[in-house]
Design a protein around this motif. Structure first.
Motif, mmCIF file in Angstrom:
data_model
loop_
_atom_site.group_PDB
_atom_site.id
_atom_site.type_symbol
_atom_site.label_atom_id
_atom_site.label_comp_id
_atom_site.label_asym_id
_atom_site.label_seq_id
_atom_site.Cartn_x
_atom_site.Cartn_y
_atom_site.Cartn_z
ATOM 1 N N MET A 6 0.852 -1.180 0.000
ATOM 2 C CA MET A 6 0.000 0.000 0.000
ATOM 3 C C MET A 6 0.893 1.236 0.000
ATOM 4 O O MET A 6 1.819 1.323 0.804
ATOM 5 C CB MET A 6 -0.892 0.003 1.243
ATOM 6 N N SER A 7 0.599 2.179 -0.868
ATOM 7 C CA SER A 7 1.377 3.406 -0.927
ATOM 8 C C SER A 7 1.105 4.253 0.307
ATOM 9 O O SER A 7 -0.032 4.367 0.753
ATOM 10 C CB SER A 7 1.019 4.203 -2.179
ATOM 11 N N GLY A 8 2.158 4.853 0.839
ATOM 12 C CA GLY A 8 2.016 5.749 1.975
ATOM 13 C C GLY A 8 2.231 7.199 1.594
ATOM 14 O O GLY A 8 2.129 8.084 2.425
ATOM 15 N N GLY A 9 2.557 7.444 0.337
ATOM 16 C CA GLY A 9 2.776 8.805 -0.129
ATOM 17 C C GLY A 9 4.244 9.144 -0.250
ATOM 18 O O GLY A 9 5.125 8.362 0.093
ATOM 19 N N SER A 10 4.501 10.331 -0.751
ATOM 20 C CA SER A 10 5.868 10.812 -0.907
ATOM 21 C C SER A 10 5.871 12.320 -0.749
ATOM 22 O O SER A 10 4.834 12.964 -0.844
ATOM 23 C CB SER A 10 6.431 10.407 -2.270
ATOM 24 N N GLY A 11 7.045 12.846 -0.477
ATOM 25 C CA GLY A 11 7.148 14.290 -0.341
ATOM 26 C C GLY A 11 8.540 14.733 0.033
ATOM 27 O O GLY A 11 9.457 13.916 0.195
ATOM 28 N N ALA A 12 8.695 16.027 0.191
ATOM 29 C CA ALA A 12 9.985 16.618 0.525
ATOM 30 C C ALA A 12 10.366 16.284 1.964
ATOM 31 O O ALA A 12 9.633 16.603 2.893
ATOM 32 C CB ALA A 12 9.938 18.125 0.333
ATOM 33 N N LEU A 13 11.492 15.636 2.135
ATOM 34 C CA LEU A 13 12.004 15.335 3.461
ATOM 35 C C LEU A 13 12.801 16.529 3.982
ATOM 36 O O LEU A 13 12.735 16.861 5.154
ATOM 37 C CB LEU A 13 12.874 14.077 3.409
ATOM 38 N N TRP A 14 13.558 17.168 3.102
ATOM 39 C CA TRP A 14 14.327 18.347 3.487
ATOM 40 C C TRP A 14 14.606 19.175 2.242
ATOM 41 O O TRP A 14 15.098 18.645 1.245
ATOM 42 C CB TRP A 14 15.644 17.931 4.135
ATOM 43 N N SER A 15 14.309 20.475 2.284
ATOM 44 C CA SER A 15 14.543 21.353 1.132
ATOM 45 C C SER A 15 15.103 22.698 1.576
ATOM 46 O O SER A 15 14.759 23.730 1.034
ATOM 47 C CB SER A 15 13.248 21.545 0.340
ATOM 48 N N ASP A 16 15.971 22.647 2.567
ATOM 49 C CA ASP A 16 16.594 23.852 3.101
ATOM 50 C C ASP A 16 18.077 23.566 3.281
ATOM 51 O O ASP A 16 18.546 22.475 2.990
ATOM 52 C CB ASP A 16 15.946 24.217 4.444
ATOM 53 N N ALA A 17 18.813 24.536 3.800
ATOM 54 C CA ALA A 17 20.232 24.324 4.084
ATOM 55 C C ALA A 17 20.368 23.284 5.192
ATOM 56 O O ALA A 17 19.529 23.224 6.092
ATOM 57 C CB ALA A 17 20.879 25.638 4.510
ATOM 58 N N PRO A 18 21.402 22.437 5.138
ATOM 59 C CA PRO A 18 21.584 21.457 6.208
ATOM 60 C C PRO A 18 22.019 22.135 7.500
ATOM 61 O O PRO A 18 22.590 23.224 7.475
ATOM 62 C CB PRO A 18 22.694 20.551 5.674
#
Length: 174
Positions: free
Chosen positions: A112-124
Motif C-alpha cells: 500500500m502506498s504511503g505517499g511521498s514528499g519533501a524530506l528536506w529542502s533547506d540548508a543542512p
C-alpha cells in the motif's frame, strides 16, 4: 472482499533541527556524539507511538528512551513512521533537495502506498541530524490482519543522486 481498515496518511511534521551528530540505530539508544566524515549521507526510519514527544526528545536528550521507538502495536492503535537523517548535498543556492517515498506491506504481501514528499529542502544543519519534514501515520482497525507488516521508506538526495532504502518491521497483535 473485506475492506482493510489500515490507514496510511502522508503528513508534514514541523521542521526541527537536531544539534548533535551521531550513530543511528533502530531504537536510538546510542549517544548521538559520534562524528561522521564530511559528506556522509545517513538516515534511519523510526516507528513511534507519539511523534510530537519523539521530536521533543530528539532535541533535548543525548540518549532517547526505547519507549519512544516501537516495533509492535495492537489493533486500535496508531504509530508514526519518521525519518531522521544527516549529510545531504547542497545545490548552488546552498539548499538540499531530499525526498522520501513511503509504503507499507501487509502480512499477506499486499503493498500500500504511503505517499511521498519533501524530506528536506533547506540548508543542512552543520554537523547534525535532522528530523525530516515527511512522515506517515499508520492506524490499525479491528479488520486489519495481525502479523508482521513492513514499513518501507526510500530516501533520495536529488542533488547527489544518493539513495537509501529502509524496511522496518512492525508487528500487529490483537
Amino acid at each position: 472482499m473485506r475492506k482493510s481498515a489500515i490507514a496510511a496518511a502522508f503528513v508534514l511534521v514541523p521542521l526541527i533541527p537536531i544539534a548533535a551528530s551521531g550513530h543511528l540505530n533502530p531504537f536510538l539508544t546510542e549517544a548521538r556524539s559520534a562524528v561522521h566524515p564530511p559528506g556522509h549521507f545517513g538516515a534511519q526510519l523510526v516507528l513511534t507511538p507519539n511523534e510530537q514527544r519523539f521530536a521533543e526528545a530528539l532535541i533535548s536528550e543525548p540518549r532517547l528512551p526505547e519507549a519512544l521507538a516501537v516495533d509492535s502495536v495492537r489493533r486500535g492503535s496508531s504509530v508514526a513512521a519518521v525519518l531522521i537523517f544527516q549529510g545531504c548535498a547542497t545545490d548552488r543556492s546552498g539548499k538540499c533537495d531530499v525526498v522520501a517515498d513511503f509504503s507499507v506491506i501487509s502480512p499477506s504481501g499486499r503493498e500500500m502506498s504511503g505517499g511521498s514528499g519533501a524530506l528536506w529542502s533547506d540548508a543542512p544543519v552543520p554537523g547534525g541530524l535532522h528530523l525530516g519534514n515527511a512522515s506517515i501515520g499508520l492506524s490499525f482497525g479491528d479488520d486489519d490482519p495481525v502479523g508482521r507488516y513492513h514499513v518501507i521508506a526510500t530516501v533520495t538526495d536529488k542533488v547527489s543522486g544518493r539513495q537509501l532504502m529502509f524496511d522496518t518491521p512492525l508487528t500487529l497483535s490483537e
